[in-house]
Scaffold this active site. Structure first.
Site, PDB file in Angstrom:
ATOM      1  CB  CYS A   1      -1.560   7.111   1.295  1.00 33.23           C
ATOM      2  SG  CYS A   1      -2.946   5.964   1.593  1.00 33.23           S
TER       3      CYS A   1
ATOM      4  CD  GLU B   1      -2.814  -1.093   0.070  1.00 32.06           C
ATOM      5  OE1 GLU B   1      -3.648  -2.035  -0.038  1.00 32.06           O
ATOM      6  OE2 GLU B   1      -3.154   0.160  -0.343  1.00 32.06           O
TER       7      GLU B   1
END
Ligand SMILES: NC(=O)C1=CN([C@@H]2O[C@H](COP(=O)(O)OP(=O)(O)OC[C@H]3O[C@@H](n4cnc5c(N)ncnc54)[C@H](OP(=O)(O)O)[C@@H]3O)[C@@H](O)[C@H]2O)C=CC1
Ligand SMILES: O=C(O)[C@H](O)CS(=O)(=O)O
Length: 485
Positions: A290, A256
């Site tokens: 993010c 990720e």
């Protein structure tokens, strides 16, 4: 020294949880409060030897853990979830002290993080296999799912609880054992999770948390053949390094990584809803997520109106220590993070952008929530993840131009757009090259959803029923010898 005023001070650990034991180290690392630099605790500086010890203990423990029934694993995970929620306030105070986010956001993250343990406690009982119609009359085809084995995890500082539970939940539900290295800035949240996992009844060795030299610990995790899977959340740069380090032992990877989310406002958008979504997406965790809006693309006809509305909302934000009353925007994680934001703003201004609101460092790790207008694709904010409270506004004319601008990046994690024409919604949603799309919504993350990206934003999905796949192997069995005697 920051005093945390915990109801249960034993949740504030100064040792690591390795192979079912709490161990110290010859050297220690200070954990500081990004608001004022105060020391809130110290954790052991461990390395390869302790990592090996955790991995070897995990190998033994995992075999027994996998032999437990899914229901037994689910029961322990459910207790872990309950303990996290029972201790939500203490866990939130530890998080705000070491990460800086406002206490309300920390409370929210604890509930979000715990929801992954709850969700995968339920999923543990639904890991099904399959039978396949056999082409041979005297043989039967069966597929079963088995746990990967020992999984190593390396996690970031921006969500110090949820980025661990989003991995540990499915891993333990699947019957894996889990060895985690949290970020050096935020180890205390991880160690508190381990304390509650031990109380919930996780068997010794099934879940370990190691703090110390990331390179040394990471090198052992990626090279040790006992580790069959590595799951990482953090920058694309580090993800690339870890992927290469795992290659010699062909580990299963969950990555990720970084993002560069476009937030597109079309001229048929509900502007008030778009501003609300932009505020939530952009300024959550002071922009240190993010999936936060990194580029705001606004169609010509509504550009000025949106800029004015957004600036008015940004002016209501309150910057300060995360424990402060009414604080909405805490400090950035460290000086380097502030420097990166300053570089991005200076670069944009030098190339013709203008400040609508904010644009200044406030001393320490604090930075003003900022809106820039007149931003163009040649500026650093267009290409790089700012990871700070800065909303750069780009202008576009047509739908095709917006999609092209949005896709002009090596990243593909999250994207957002506001529009109400149903044809446009489908054309744009299908044209954007991202793993996740928020349509008229600025916050999309939840345990029920498959979280993850495409291109250089990573591999795999976390959360949802898909999230457990990362921790499973598929085994095909052909059962022959069934012919009548
Ligand atoms: N896709 C997603 O879900 C997320 C992506 N990110 C991305 O991560 C970045 C910011 O987070 P940040 O924590 O700074 O990311 P980093 O990649 O710098 O660090 C993440 C973790 O990796 C560790 N690490 C760093 N270098 C190595 C190495 N050589 N070997 C082993 N471990 C290593 C760090 O340890 P240490 O702390 O000791 O340096 C930390 O635990 C941004 O790009 C952001 O977009 C962040 C969160 C979520
Ligand atoms: O690390 C992150 O930025 C998180 O994945 C964002 S979220 O899951 O809280 O949306």
């Amino acid at each position: 020294m920051t005093t945390l005023a915990l109801t249960d001070p034993t949740l504030l650990k100064d040792t690591c949880y390795v192979a079912g034991e709490w161990i110290g180290g010859a050297a220690t690392l200070a954990v500081t409060n990004p608001s004022d630099g105060g020391v809130i605790g110290r954790v052991p500086k461990l390395g390869a030897a302790e990592t090996r010890r955790a991995i070897e203990a995990a190998e033994t423990a995992q075999k027994l853990w996998a032999k437990r029934t899914a229901k037994e694993r689910a029961t322990i995970l459910r207790k872990w979830f309950a303990l996290m929620m029972d201790n939500q306030e203490d866990l939130a105070r530890i998080m705000t002290a070491e990460q800086g986010k406002p206490l309300a956001e920390s409370r929210g993250e604890i509930a979000y993080g715990a929801s992954f343990i709850e969700f995968f406690a339920e999923e543990a009982k639904r890991i099904y296999g399959e039978t396949i119609p056999s082409p041979w009359p005297n043989a039967r085809m069966i597929v079963i799912r088995q746990p990967l084995g020992v999984v190593a995890a390396i996690t970031p500082w921006n969500f110090p609880n949820a980025m661990i539970t989003r991995k540990a939940g499915p891993a333990l539900a699947a019957g894996c054992a889990f060895v985690c290295k949290p970020a050096s800035e935020t180890p205390l949240s991880a160690l508190a999770i381990a304390e509650l996992g031990e109380r919930a009844g996780l068997p010794p060795g099934v879940f370990s948390v190691i703090t110390g030299s990331s390179r040394e610990i990471g090198a052992e995790m990626t090279a040790n053949p006992i580790v069959r899977g590595l799951t990482f959340t953090g920058s694309t740069e580090v993800g690339r390094t870890l992927m290469a380090q795992c290659a010699p032992t062909i580990k299963k990877l969950g990555l990720e990584l970084g993002g560069n989310a476009p937030f597109i406002v079309f001229d048929d958008a509900d502007l008030d809803a778009a501003v609300q979504g932009a505020m939530a997406s952009k300024y959550r965790n002071a922009g240190q997520t993010c999936v936060c809006a990194n580029r705001l693309l606004v169609q010509d006809g509504v550009y000025e109106a949106f800029a004015d509305k957004l600036a008015a909302a940004v002016r209501t934000l309150k910057v300060g220590d995360g424990f402060g009353d009414g604080v909405t925007t805490g400090p950035l994680i460290n000086e380097a993070a502030v420097a990166k934001v300053e570089e991005h703003v200076a670069d944009a201004l030098a190339k013709g952008a203008r400040i609508v609101v904010g644009g200044k460092a406030l001393g320490g790790n604090f930075y003003q929530p900022t809106v820039l207008a007149g931003v163009t694709p040649d500026m650093a904010v267009a290409r790089e993840e700012t990871f700070g409270p800065v909303a750069p506004l780009f202008r576009f004319k047509t739908e095709d131009e917006a999609i092209a601008m949005a896709n002009a990046t090596e990243f593909g994690l999250a994207c957002y757009f506001y529009a109400r024409d149903i044809g446009r919604v489908w054309r744009v949603a299908e044209g954007l090259e991202y793993g996740m799309v928020g349509i008229n919504e600025g916050i999309i993350s939840t345990a029920e959803a498959p979280f993850g990206g495409v291109k250089e934003s990573g591999i795999g999905r976390e959360g949802s029923r898909h999230g457990v796949e990362e921790y499973l192997e598929m085994k095909y069995m052909l059962m022959g010898g069934l012919a009548a005697p």
